[in-house]
Every structure is written in C-alpha cells, then in structure tokens.
Design a protein around this motif. Structure first.
Motif, short mmCIF file in Angstrom:
data_model
loop_
_atom_site.label_atom_id
_atom_site.label_comp_id
_atom_site.label_asym_id
_atom_site.label_seq_id
_atom_site.Cartn_x
_atom_site.Cartn_y
_atom_site.Cartn_z
N ARG A 308 55.19 76.58 57.49
CA ARG A 308 55.58 78.00 57.37
C ARG A 308 57.08 78.11 57.13
O ARG A 308 57.53 78.89 56.27
N PHE A 309 57.86 77.34 57.85
CA PHE A 309 59.31 77.35 57.67
C PHE A 309 59.68 76.93 56.25
O PHE A 309 60.51 77.56 55.59
N ALA A 310 59.06 75.86 55.76
CA ALA A 310 59.38 75.34 54.43
C ALA A 310 59.03 76.33 53.32
O ALA A 310 59.74 76.44 52.33
N VAL A 311 57.90 77.03 53.48
CA VAL A 311 57.44 77.94 52.43
C VAL A 311 58.15 79.29 52.51
O VAL A 311 58.61 79.83 51.50
N GLU A 312 58.26 79.83 53.73
CA GLU A 312 58.79 81.18 53.87
C GLU A 312 60.32 81.22 53.91
O GLU A 312 60.92 82.25 53.62
N ASP A 313 60.94 80.12 54.30
CA ASP A 313 62.40 80.08 54.36
C ASP A 313 62.88 78.79 53.73
O ASP A 313 63.64 78.03 54.32
N ARG A 314 62.43 78.56 52.48
CA ARG A 314 62.69 77.30 51.80
C ARG A 314 64.19 77.04 51.62
O ARG A 314 64.66 75.91 51.75
N ASP A 315 64.94 78.09 51.35
CA ASP A 315 66.37 77.90 51.16
C ASP A 315 67.02 77.34 52.42
O ASP A 315 67.84 76.42 52.36
N LEU A 316 66.66 77.89 53.58
CA LEU A 316 67.25 77.42 54.83
C LEU A 316 66.83 75.97 55.10
O LEU A 316 67.65 75.16 55.52
N MET A 317 65.58 75.65 54.85
CA MET A 317 65.12 74.27 55.03
C MET A 317 65.89 73.32 54.11
O MET A 317 66.31 72.23 54.53
N ASP A 318 66.09 73.72 52.87
CA ASP A 318 66.83 72.88 51.93
C ASP A 318 68.26 72.64 52.40
O ASP A 318 68.77 71.51 52.37
N VAL A 319 68.91 73.70 52.84
CA VAL A 319 70.30 73.59 53.28
C VAL A 319 70.39 72.69 54.50
O VAL A 319 71.27 71.83 54.61
N TYR A 320 69.47 72.88 55.44
CA TYR A 320 69.47 72.08 56.67
C TYR A 320 69.26 70.61 56.38
O TYR A 320 69.83 69.74 57.05
N THR A 321 68.48 70.32 55.37
CA THR A 321 68.20 68.93 55.03
C THR A 321 69.29 68.33 54.15
O THR A 321 69.66 67.17 54.30
N ALA A 322 69.83 69.14 53.23
CA ALA A 322 70.70 68.58 52.19
C ALA A 322 72.18 68.66 52.49
O ALA A 322 72.95 67.81 52.05
N ASP A 323 72.61 69.69 53.21
CA ASP A 323 74.04 69.97 53.27
C ASP A 323 74.69 69.71 54.61
O ASP A 323 75.86 70.05 54.81
N VAL A 324 73.97 69.10 55.54
CA VAL A 324 74.58 68.75 56.83
C VAL A 324 75.82 67.88 56.61
O VAL A 324 76.81 67.97 57.33
#
Length: 402
Positions: A308-324
């Motif tokens: 649900r997090f990945a689909v509904e808030d994909r941008d936030l998931m991407d940022v959390y994974t990619a930009d730390v």
C-alpha cells in the motif's frame, strides 16, 4: 626523457586502463551517487592523474553514460550466449528460462557492488540515453518472456512482460544490500525465487485506463509545511535530490522561494522530514503486524502495508530508498539503522512461516520482495490502485514462497 624510459612507461601502462577506470567509477557512483563523485575521486581510485583520466573521458557525464550502457550490455551478452530453443516444450522452456536467469544472476552477482546505479542514478541520464537504456532492458525482459510464454500459456503478453520484470527484479535485488553468501548458494536461491515468479505469479495483471495518467493534481489543502514537504518529495522522486531546487518546490505550492525558509532551513531538512515520515509509517506497520498472534496473518498485514505504501505513496518510498545518501552522515546512520531494523522485522515473521530457511536466506528473500514491489509499483503506476495492490501483493508472496 630517454626513448628507453618512455618505451618502458608505455609498456607499464595497463592495456585495460579504460576498463579499470569504468570499474572504479561504477563503484563510486553506486556507493555515493552521481553528484557526490568528482572526476578527481575516480582518478585517485585508479591511481592516475585527472589529466590522464580526461584522455579517456571528456567529462563525468560521458563516463557515467558509458558505465550504464556497459553494465546492461554485459547482461545482454550473457543471455545471448544461452541458446534459444526453436521448438519449445514445457520441459525445454523451463530449462531455457533457468539458463537465462543463471546467466543474468552470474553477471549481476559479479557486478554487485556497482549494479545498483540503474535504479536511482539513471535519473541523471539525458532523455535520449534513458530511452536507449530502457530499450535494452525491454529486450532483456523479452528474452526471458519468450520461454516463459510456454510455461504460462494463461498469461497475455503484457502480463508476461511484467512477470519477466519481476523475475529479473529478484536477481537485481542483490545489488541493494551487502549480505554475504557463497556465490553458488546465492545463485541457487535467486534462481528458485525467480522461477517461482515465472511459474506461479498470478494473471492477468491490471491494465492502465485508456486516458493514461489523467490531470495533474494541485497541491493538496492543509498546512503549508505539509504542502512543501509533499512538493519536495515529488521533486526529489522525479528529478533526484541534487537536481531538484527550492524554486520548483516553492512554485508547486504557489509561494516564493523565500517563503520556503519560514518552514524549512533548506532542501536537506525537507529530505530528512520525508525520510522520517517513511520510517515512521513502516515502523507503525511492523508494530501492528508483530502484535498479531497468527504468523500468517501477521506477515500478510505487513505485506499489505508495504505494498500500500509503495503504490499509494510511491514518491515517498522512492525518496526513502534512493536519497538517504544525500543526508548528512549522522542522519544517514540513523535512518540506515531503521531500515535494517525493518528488514529484521520481516525476517522474523517470514522465518515463522519458512522454518526451512536460515536467517540469511530469509534476508535475501525479503530484499528481493522489496525490490519487486518497487519495480512493479512503477510499472503499474497508471493502473487502478486497488488492482495494482492486489496483483503486486500476490507476486510478493510468490517471491517469499509463502
């Protein structure tokens, strides 16, 4: 300088200097990101001067592009060495698919320290280069989808493409973490999980509506700080933290750039706020799941929350994974600890249902599941969210073997 000495220096210069440069730069880009690597850093890693480096590559972008295209070429060449079966049967198709997966996993494991640049750093490729890279990956999926079609006659071509994407994503997941494992054992684990996806994934996959993405929504109502955080997340996900600007974040919510600084000290605080929000959401889902007495129900709850997090808030998931990696060192360490703790929660729950596997195997499967969810959420971004979540959740369970 004497002719003899000059000749000796020529003989001492490695014939594979260009390949050595590319290998060192690939690791640097994967570990620190495109924007945090300078040409001097690469020269230092190779043990040459910057001037010598510029004899091989005109600039950093040319070096980065060469690396990206070379890495995918290695995968393509590896699969090309697998003979295609002219008259496929289910048995020969299974053998062929397994051979393709082994070829890809062999190259991926060999370039494990640098292969992760595809997911996040490819944002910094120019549009024409991104298209070329995407075409190579499309051909790679097609190479796997062809034998898979014999194994899964129930699937239509678009679903076969997504299933091939998910199977390859299982293998690519090893570039996202550094858990050690013997190569032979690792390849066997990857092959088994990827073959499960090919043979057991549900079908058909959801399709995108004819109208496509639809209109772009305005910034949601609410507190200005929340609006700016959401605009920042969208900009970071779309263009990468280093390419996004305070000006575009401000424009997205209709204020001047100076107005942003009444709420945030700068981009770094927006990024930190985004990462903390993601960590809190995942932590809350884990707390809820771990409190359930039935391990099957608990894992299903955790899976549903993650999808649900990945689909509904994909941008936030991407940022959390990619930009730390763009945060300062202390924030990075803190958030990396939270990410590892979240993986530990998954390993604990999955271990209750898969007692046949040791914790290290479980950890690889969890990372594979995360990678598949991330890739499929992007591939199905135009599909209705409820259908996408159901299908991705089913594929995730297939990866985990539950």
């Amino acid at each position: 300088m004497s002719e003899a000495r000059a000749a000796d220096q020529v003989r001492r210069r490695p014939r594979d200097r260009r390949q050595t440069i590319e290998a060192a730069a690939a690791v640097a880009f994967a570990e620190r990101g495109y924007h945090r690597v300078a040409m001097q850093d690469v020269a230092d890693a190779v043990g040459i001067t910057a001037a010598a480096l510029y004899r091989h590559f005109d600039n950093k972008y040319e070096l980065f592009r060469e690396i990206a295209m070379d890495l995918v070429a290695r995968l393509t060449d590896a699969t090309a060495a697998v003979g295609e079966v002219s008259d496929r049967t289910p048995a020969t198709a299974r053998t062929e698919a397994a051979a393709v997966l082994d070829a890809v996993s062999g190259e991926t494991v060999a370039m494990r320290s640098s292969g992760n640049i595809y997911r996040w750093e490819s944002r910094y490729l120019r549009p024409e280069d991104r298209r070329a890279l995407a075409a190579e990956f499309t051909a790679l999926r097609r190479r796997l989808a062809e034998p898979a079609a014999m194994l899964r006659p129930d699937l239509d071509p678009p679903t076969l493409d997504l299933v091939a994407l998910a199977a390859l994503s299982v293998i690519a997941s090893v570039t996202a973490h550094r858990t050690p494992m013997a190569v032979a054992s690792l390849q066997a684990l990857l092959r088994e999980a990827a073959m499960r996806v090919l043979t057991e994934a549900p079908g058909p996959a959801p399709t995108a509506p004819a109208e496509g993405h639809g209109p772009v929504e305005a910034a949601p109502p609410g507190r200005r700080r929340d609006q700016l955080a959401q605009a920042g997340i969208a900009a970071f996900a779309r263009r990468g933290y280093h390419e996004a600007s305070i000006e575009e974040i401000a424009a997205a919510v209709g204020i001047t750039p100076s107005g942003v600084y009444r709420h945030f000290s700068g981009k770094s605080e927006i990024l930190r706020t985004a990462c903390e929000r993601a960590a809190a959401a995942l932590d809350a889902a884990a707390d809820d799941a771990l409190g359930r007495p039935d391990p099957r129900e608990a894992l299903h709850s955790l899976e549903a929350a993650y999808v649900r997090f990945a689909v509904e808030d994909r941008d936030l998931m991407d940022v959390y994974t990619a930009d730390v990696g763009a945060l300062d060192a202390e924030d990075q360490r803190r958030l990396r600890r939270l990410q590892r703790a979240h993986v530990d929660d998954w390993v604990e729950l999955l271990g209750r249902l898969r007692p046949d596997l040791d914790p290290r195997d479980l950890r690889f499967l969890v990372h594979a599941g995360f990678n598949v969810v991330a890739d499929l959420s992007v591939a199905l971004r135009r599909s209705p969210a409820p259908e996408a979540k159901r299908w991705i959740g089913a594929v995730l369970e297939t990866v985990l073997g539950v």
